[in-house]
Motif scaffolding. Sequence first.
Motif, PDB file in Angstrom:
ATOM      1  N   ALA A 103       0.832  -1.202   0.000  1.00 48.59           N
ATOM      2  CA  ALA A 103       0.000   0.000   0.000  1.00 48.59           C
ATOM      3  C   ALA A 103       0.867   1.253   0.000  1.00 48.59           C
ATOM      4  N   LYS A 104       1.959   1.203   0.764  1.00 48.44           N
ATOM      5  CA  LYS A 104       2.844   2.378   0.820  1.00 48.44           C
ATOM      6  C   LYS A 104       3.508   2.619  -0.531  1.00 48.44           C
ATOM      7  N   VAL A 105       3.944   1.530  -1.166  1.00 50.52           N
ATOM      8  CA  VAL A 105       4.546   1.682  -2.496  1.00 50.52           C
ATOM      9  C   VAL A 105       3.483   2.205  -3.467  1.00 50.52           C
ATOM     10  N   ASP A 106       2.235   1.775  -3.257  1.00 49.35           N
ATOM     11  CA  ASP A 106       1.134   2.220  -4.119  1.00 49.35           C
ATOM     12  C   ASP A 106       0.772   3.685  -3.888  1.00 49.35           C
ATOM     13  N   GLY A 107       1.295   4.279  -2.825  1.00 52.12           N
ATOM     14  CA  GLY A 107       1.021   5.705  -2.622  1.00 52.12           C
ATOM     15  C   GLY A 107       0.328   6.038  -1.317  1.00 52.12           C
TER      16      GLY A 107
END
Lengths: 364, 276
Positions: B172-176
């Motif tokens: 989720a963090k990589v996704d933004g």
Amino acid sequence: MADVKFENVTKAYGENIILKNISLEIKDGEFCVIVGPSGCGKTTLLRMLAGLEEITYGKIYIDSVLVNDLPPSKREIAMVFQDYALYPHMSVRENMSFALKLRKVKKEEINSRVIEAASILQITHLLDRMPKQLSGGQRQRVAIGRAIVRHPKVFLFDEPLSNLDAKLREEMRIEFLKLYQKLAATMIYVTHDQIEAMTLASKIIIMNKGIIQQIGTPIDVYLKPKKLFVASFIGTPTMNFINGKLSIDREKIFLIHEDKKIFIPAFAFPDYQKYEGKEIILGIRPDDIILDESKMDKENAISAKVDVVELLGPRENIYIKISDKKIITATSHSFKITPQSEIKFSLNYLNLHIFDSVTEERIN
Amino acid sequence: MKKISVKHILIHIIILIAVVITTYPLIRIFSVSIRPGDRIISTDLSLIPDGASFISYIKLFKETHFIKWIFNSLLITLATSFIGVTLASTAAYAFSRFNFLGKKSGLSLLLLTQMIPAGMLILPLYLMIMKLNLINTYLGMIIAYSVSSLPFSIWILKGYYDTIPKSLEEAAKVDGANDISAFYKIILPLSTPALSIAFLFNFTTAWNEYLVARVVLYHPANYTWTLGLFELQGQFITQWGMFAAGSIIITIPVLVIFLYSSKWLISGLTLGSVKG
């Protein structure tokens, strides 16, 4: 698409140093595979680039922008995780559009990008399913799809095929190659499987114990491994190593291994004089052991005893012993060799790999 | 036809006994609640007595502040449950995901509070609420209940969060997403089973609580139903009919909450079973 640059990057947990002074550059559009045994720090390196792991020391640049202090969301990277990390409570479509929704991309744009990615990966019919209704291979595709829709600067893959069975892995490997050709994006792929590394990479980085051992094209690292570790890690069956003292007898160079004298021609080891009387390690790939008498250097042939013969369909692996040293040979011919028989072999002098036994560096 | 084994029969006998033991008192109370006033203390064992009527129920609503008591209880209980679950869900997340000074000792301390008998806490709770000037207020009750059920909820939720792979938040963090959006978009929706259990626990504890209410609330208008029903017990006469009627009515909210949340509990269980 972008360049990626690591500058003296170090990672330590307290006293425990995981990565030591890593410096490397990955050019725009390269498919870079980082390969090494488990625990060598390759995943940590990838996670540091993604922003999921703090950098103890050094600098990381994406597209010339220092990203050390940027959160993962601001690095414009997409990552495919080893366990896929699909959101279990969202459908395939929602999984793929999650990142775009967070970025407040327009609905029509999201839709078209999801459809585009799904058709590349042939998962259009799965868009409304939940992750739990998918097989391992399908989940893998969704995870890749989630990365594609983002149009990121860099794709990161963390052992994406390690949870699949052998056949599916082979299929997905080809898919990855196709995908790379289609997207022509910078891709960084971490794996412990040297076959994946050799088949996918345009640049291969071999790591061990937190240190980069060699960077090069797959064929480079196969033909000219710079270190003993690289030589032993790349290639199946693995390279044979024979250690012994270098001796010069009437202008001929020999490696003395117990009672055997193995001839090394001068052209294969130009620096031989420096190593006279010293311990060296001779590496020879199984394919470079000549069993065919018509091609053999009969004058310098070495006698050995056959231990086991392993039939692999069109190929044969023959395990032989020279003074208790086990050596694997790989041949595409059947020489009707039977276990326990005495045979003779010689080496393909064009492909000898010689290493210093102390520094383990290549010396020829 | 399927063979019925001795094992099956035994299991069913045990279940049947358990069902009888748990439902018999409830049935008895119901039968008391519909008895005519002159036969309240009769030794008659029939479930539906002669001359059965709902007069006790009508009297309960007409002659007492029962609706007000239920309203008070519902208000305090719902507020407690929401506050409790909100605080526990975030605190448990911190305990599950972050490393900080005092993490281990903090968790042990929380567990320790659960080993202290409720009766022992009455005096300190009373003193605290009095010092905060919250005696005889809803807020005082809500604070008292929330803090006492918080440790258990934190443990339940922490245990559940620990089973959710970290890679989901990382993805989720990589996704933004940032820390907060990863938490409420990914972790919270996945934790509905544990959140329901924490909510149910908070709800039933606060709903049935008597001791703390007894010392914090003294004005009849602020009574919860537990105090209210006790009001029916006089020095010379106890109105058992109304008492029983009240007891039956107060089981309804808990029953509804259980039935409603069972949906979440089951959906959560199947979700977990196919992970990986």
